[in-house]
Scaffold this motif. Structure first.
Motif, PDB file in Angstrom:
ATOM      1  N   TYR A 296       0.818  -1.202   0.000  1.00 33.87           N
ATOM      2  CA  TYR A 296       0.000   0.000   0.000  1.00 33.87           C
ATOM      3  C   TYR A 296       0.859   1.262   0.000  1.00 33.87           C
ATOM      4  O   TYR A 296       0.336   2.359  -0.003  1.00 33.87           O
ATOM      5  CB  TYR A 296      -0.939  -0.016   1.215  1.00 33.87           C
ATOM      6  N   ASP A 297       2.165   1.072   0.003  1.00 33.82           N
ATOM      7  CA  ASP A 297       3.105   2.182  -0.088  1.00 33.82           C
ATOM      8  C   ASP A 297       3.830   2.053  -1.426  1.00 33.82           C
ATOM      9  O   ASP A 297       4.585   1.106  -1.654  1.00 33.82           O
ATOM     10  CB  ASP A 297       4.105   2.123   1.073  1.00 33.82           C
ATOM     11  N   ASN A 298       3.588   2.994  -2.329  1.00 34.70           N
ATOM     12  CA  ASN A 298       4.186   2.912  -3.662  1.00 34.70           C
ATOM     13  C   ASN A 298       5.706   2.961  -3.624  1.00 34.70           C
ATOM     14  O   ASN A 298       6.368   2.493  -4.554  1.00 34.70           O
ATOM     15  CB  ASN A 298       3.649   4.038  -4.549  1.00 34.70           C
ATOM     16  N   ARG A 299       6.272   3.520  -2.556  1.00 36.15           N
ATOM     17  CA  ARG A 299       7.729   3.559  -2.458  1.00 36.15           C
ATOM     18  C   ARG A 299       8.307   2.150  -2.346  1.00 36.15           C
ATOM     19  O   ARG A 299       9.387   1.866  -2.881  1.00 36.15           O
ATOM     20  CB  ARG A 299       8.145   4.409  -1.258  1.00 36.15           C
ATOM     21  N   LEU A 300       7.592   1.269  -1.658  1.00 36.65           N
ATOM     22  CA  LEU A 300       8.048  -0.117  -1.577  1.00 36.65           C
ATOM     23  C   LEU A 300       7.992  -0.787  -2.941  1.00 36.65           C
ATOM     24  O   LEU A 300       8.876  -1.581  -3.295  1.00 36.65           O
ATOM     25  CB  LEU A 300       7.188  -0.891  -0.572  1.00 36.65           C
ATOM     26  N   LYS A 301       6.958  -0.481  -3.721  1.00 32.05           N
ATOM     27  CA  LYS A 301       6.866  -1.058  -5.062  1.00 32.05           C
ATOM     28  C   LYS A 301       8.029  -0.604  -5.938  1.00 32.05           C
ATOM     29  O   LYS A 301       8.657  -1.411  -6.626  1.00 32.05           O
ATOM     30  CB  LYS A 301       5.539  -0.660  -5.711  1.00 32.05           C
ATOM     31  N   VAL A 341       7.402  -6.743   4.221  1.00 30.37           N
ATOM     32  CA  VAL A 341       7.919  -7.478   3.065  1.00 30.37           C
ATOM     33  C   VAL A 341       8.181  -8.919   3.483  1.00 30.37           C
ATOM     34  O   VAL A 341       8.867  -9.171   4.474  1.00 30.37           O
ATOM     35  CB  VAL A 341       9.215  -6.829   2.545  1.00 30.37           C
ATOM     36  N   SER A 342       7.631  -9.852   2.751  1.00 34.49           N
ATOM     37  CA  SER A 342       7.866 -11.270   3.023  1.00 34.49           C
ATOM     38  C   SER A 342       7.940 -12.024   1.703  1.00 34.49           C
ATOM     39  O   SER A 342       7.538 -11.516   0.649  1.00 34.49           O
ATOM     40  CB  SER A 342       6.752 -11.855   3.900  1.00 34.49           C
ATOM     41  N   MET A 343       8.445 -13.233   1.767  1.00 33.88           N
ATOM     42  CA  MET A 343       8.579 -14.051   0.569  1.00 33.88           C
ATOM     43  C   MET A 343       7.217 -14.317  -0.063  1.00 33.88           C
ATOM     44  O   MET A 343       7.057 -14.223  -1.291  1.00 33.88           O
ATOM     45  CB  MET A 343       9.264 -15.370   0.918  1.00 33.88           C
ATOM     46  N   ASN A 344       6.212 -14.623   0.753  1.00 32.60           N
ATOM     47  CA  ASN A 344       4.893 -14.943   0.212  1.00 32.60           C
ATOM     48  C   ASN A 344       4.247 -13.728  -0.443  1.00 32.60           C
ATOM     49  O   ASN A 344       3.582 -13.849  -1.473  1.00 32.60           O
ATOM     50  CB  ASN A 344       3.995 -15.486   1.320  1.00 32.60           C
ATOM     51  N   VAL A 345       4.432 -12.545   0.150  1.00 31.24           N
ATOM     52  CA  VAL A 345       3.864 -11.329  -0.440  1.00 31.24           C
ATOM     53  C   VAL A 345       4.502 -11.048  -1.794  1.00 31.24           C
ATOM     54  O   VAL A 345       3.817 -10.698  -2.767  1.00 31.24           O
ATOM     55  CB  VAL A 345       4.057 -10.134   0.516  1.00 31.24           C
ATOM     56  N   LEU A 346       5.819 -11.212  -1.891  1.00 33.40           N
ATOM     57  CA  LEU A 346       6.508 -10.940  -3.149  1.00 33.40           C
ATOM     58  C   LEU A 346       6.129 -11.951  -4.224  1.00 33.40           C
ATOM     59  O   LEU A 346       5.924 -11.588  -5.386  1.00 33.40           O
ATOM     60  CB  LEU A 346       8.020 -10.957  -2.925  1.00 33.40           C
TER      61      LEU A 346
END
Length: 745
Positions: A296-301, A341-346
């Motif tokens: 939900y944070d575009n900076r992370l994307k 950030v997690s493996m499953n989310v990515l």
């Protein structure tokens, strides 16, 4: 939708943004809770896309403000010094329209007497005037939508990012609270707050058809103590970060409903697999694979896109080398240690992209396997567990993943990944494994992976998925899971000889080996570190049978299945360990052609071993230096997609060699590749074929290209990609920068 909007703008250049937003809302059926079109939100989204150059919109004809005409020059206010009971009836009345006289009065009072002025309120809002029956105007209050993110508030509520995104509409913010400086009445402020909070939820619901359950406000501690809010039972929860104006303000909250926390923390239903829409016109492969990540944070994307492209450009490099600068390396380290950030989310976004590719095939194989990630050289990493025997004392993580592969061997993506560290307290668990239910064993990993494949099968009704496992997956509960749904994925497992499964009182191995050979099947055996590649011939036998349950599940019914027994002919076996497989499957095998197909399916299981080798050696995942197991797992999520992409290039070039190389390489990459290979500053006008480009990359990685060498493998490709990345960067600098000038005197 982006292309449709741009086409509409190009066709009607005189179209206003208001008209355009109305049209888009009609296309998407985008409505507010009261049924009206969400034109304001749409115009805000259009403006953001225009700033990012995603859309090209005409200039705005005029800039609208929230002022309802000029404010009155002066509002008569009384000098009041009295007790609360002497004011008469104190009323808080809502401002019903921005065109009303009360709206102008409220704005004039705020502009004239509030330290922050009237401000610019946009979106959902409520304003109240405070009046006394004896003295007239006493003050003003304004409310608007809650802030998107406040660390202390969010911690106090306890909601997740997904719940916040869905339920933030139930939070309102008290933006302005003014008691006129000419009014001196003890306890008036807290009394007014109590009055307005009694009616705020009803007024807001009447106007917007949404009933708020929590109110928030901010107090500057350098000027005020928030005494009136405390007296009105507002709860201080901590300071804000002060990013907007550099001032850390105290956050106060007030519940408007007794069950406010349960209401706000309610999680939205997760989207089903295969229902998330892909990004329109992705600008790079990283956007295509990770564009649907639920951040939900575009900076992370944006950080994720950069990290993925850096890792792919330098697969053999460690994080600082791959990122290319200290700032980007530190950003990568912070990204992987971020709790969001997690493996499953990515991998969830990559799996959605893989589902799109799966839908283009009639049959897709889904082999699953376990591999060990040894981090014994990084003993200070927190959260690791034992991975080997007591003698070697190795520590690390275990990874169990599922890879989608076509019948021709092209990988389509990672469907599932489970990563964990063993607990030292479970030492000796193997001795009592037969007494434990499968839910308490590591064998549960096979069932979890199959269930994930079953979910994907529902999203791909026109594709038949086949879950494939090696001897470790020969578990009765897995066959039970595979036969629950007749429309679910098929199961193909190599039988473990140690199970000593019997049919009619005879060991299955003895029964099948005694049957006459149904036919022979040629098979190519790829090379391994212990044996060279070879072509061989297998004797094939098949039969139907019933799998009886083990003694611990004696009350369960037998499961109908088919067995395919293959044995390598002695004249084609160069050593004393010929190929001998007993394959068990839930997919009907009623003829010899079916049996040969099952053998080919299982042979494709070697693809996941190539993937693991690419992950370990090509991406050097075991050399990643991060402080925690959580960071390693998050990094693994990116490395798995990079390893898949390298493996995908290798197999795609073999399956479709005549495709243009632009299906994989960007224009800068293939032009730089051609210039590097030909040692010419001029690139060809047309891109080469995928096979030619892949061989060029392989040559950069050490592939000699002799007649008997065959196409480049994964190892030479990841080495070549490492050298191609700096070449592409230099090509971009030389072709997009200012013209070079001669140096020297």
């Amino acid at each position: 939708m982006i292309s449709r909007i741009q086409a509409k703008v190009n066709a009607e250049p005189d179209l206003s943004r208001r008209q355009l937003s109305r049209q888009i809302c009609e296309w998407l059926d985008w409505r507010k809770a009261d049924g009206g079109w969400k034109e304001g939100s749409c115009r805000k989204a259009l403006a953001r896309l225009n700033r990012k150059k995603v859309l090209v919109l005409p200039e705005r004809r005029r800039i609208c403000t929230d002022q309802a005409g000029p404010a009155p020059q002066k509002v008569n206010v009384a000098e009041v010094t009295a007790r609360l009971g002497e004011l008469g009836e104190v009323r808080v009345s809502p401002v019903l329209s921005r065109h009303s006289p009360d709206s102008k009065i409220a704005r004039a009072l705020l502009q004239g007497y509030h330290p922050l002025g009237a401000g610019t309120s946009r979106g959902a809002q409520m304003r109240y005037l405070v009046r006394s029956s004896r003295f007239g105007l006493l003050g003003v209050l304004t409310f608007s939508s809650g802030a998107w993110a406040l660390k202390k508030r969010d911690q106090h509520i306890g909601w997740s990012e997904a719940a916040r995104g869905q339920n933030l509409q139930y939070v309102v913010s008290n933006d302005r609270f003014l008691i006129l400086p000419t009014v001196h009445v003890e306890n008036l402020a807290s009394h007014v707050l109590a009055l307005v909070m009694r009616r705020l939820a009803d007024d807001w619901e009447q106007r917007y058809k949404i009933r708020p359950v929590l109110a928030e406000t901010y107090v500057n501690p350098s000027q005020y103590k928030g005494t009136c809010y405390r007296a009105a039972n507002w709860t201080p929860v901590g300071p804000s970060s002060g990013r907007r104006d550099g001032i850390r303000k105290e956050i106060f909250l007030y519940p408007l409903s007794p069950n406010w926390r349960a209401w706000l923390c309610a999680e939205p239903p997760p989207p089903r697999l295969g229902e998330t829409k892909a990004m329109e016109s992705p600008t790079s492969w990283a956007h295509a694979e990770f564009g649907r990540v639920r951040f939900y944070d575009n900076r992370l994307k944006e950080r994720l896109y950069k990290i993925a492209e850096d890792f792919h450009g330098c697969p053999l490099g460690l994080i600082p080398e791959a990122c290319g600068s200290k700032a980007r390396a530190m950003g990568a380290y912070r990204f992987f240690e971020n709790p969001k950030v997690s493996m499953n989310v990515l991998l969830a976004s990559h799996t959605e992209a893989a589902i799109d590719r799966i839908r283009k095939h009639q049959i897709v194989l889904a082999p699953q396997d376990t591999t060990t990630l040894n981090y014994s050289t990084h003993p200070m990493t927190q959260g690791l567990g034992p991975t080997g025997t007591q003698r070697d004392q190795s520590i690390g993580l275990l990874l169990h993943d599922t890879l989608a592969i076509t019948e021709e061997g092209t990988p389509l993506g990672v469907l599932d990944a489970q990563c964990w560290a063993r607990d030292l307290k479970d030492k000796g668990k193997r001795i009592r494994r037969k007494r434990l239910p499968i839910e308490q064993k590591e064998s549960q990993k096979w069932l979890r992976s199959f269930r994930k494949v079953a979910e994907i099968q529902k999203a791909c009704p026109n594709t038949k998925l086949i879950s494939i496992g090696d001897r470790e997956s020969d578990i009765y509960e897995l066959f039970q899971e595979a036969t629950r749904d007749p429309n679910g994925p098929g199961l193909l497992v190599r039988m473990n000889r140690a199970t000593r499964r019997k049919v009619g009182g005879i060991l299955l191995w003895d029964l099948m080996s005694a049957r006459p050979v149904d036919g022979t099947h040629p098979l190519h055996i790829p090379r391994t570190p212990k044996r060279p590649a070879r072509d061989t011939v297998l004797d094939v036998r098949f039969a139907s049978l019933d799998l009886k349950p083990p003694k611990r599940l004696k009350n369960c019914a037998p499961i109908p299945a088919w067995a395919v027994y293959v044995c390598e002919q002695s004249q084609h076996s160069p050593d004393e360990n010929p190929i001998e497989w007993m394959l068990l499957t839930t997919v009907e095998t009623s003829c010899f052609e079916h049996a040969k197909q099952r053998v080919r399916w299982y042979a494709r299981r070697w693809g996941i071993e190539v993937f693991h080798r690419t992950l370990k050696s090509g991406c050097r995942i075991k050399d990643r230096q991060l402080g925690t197991a959580h960071g390693l797992q998050a990094c693994l999520g990116v490395d798995m997609v990079v390893a898949w992409r390298v493996f995908h290039l290798m197999m795609l070039a073999r399956e479709t060699p005549d495709l243009p190389c632009t299906v994989y390489f960007t224009d800068e990459e293939w032009k730089a590749l051609c210039c590097y290979t030909t040692e010419s500053p001029l690139s060809p006008k047309q891109p080469p074929s995928l096979d030619s480009a892949t061989r060029m990359v392989g040559a950069m990685g050490g592939h000699l290209g002799r007649k008997r060498d065959g196409p480049p493998g994964a190892q030479t490709l990841w080495r070549g990609l490492q050298r191609l990345d700096p070449a592409a960067k230099v090509y971009r600098i030389l072709t997009t920068g200012p013209p070079l000038h001669a140096s020297g005197p």
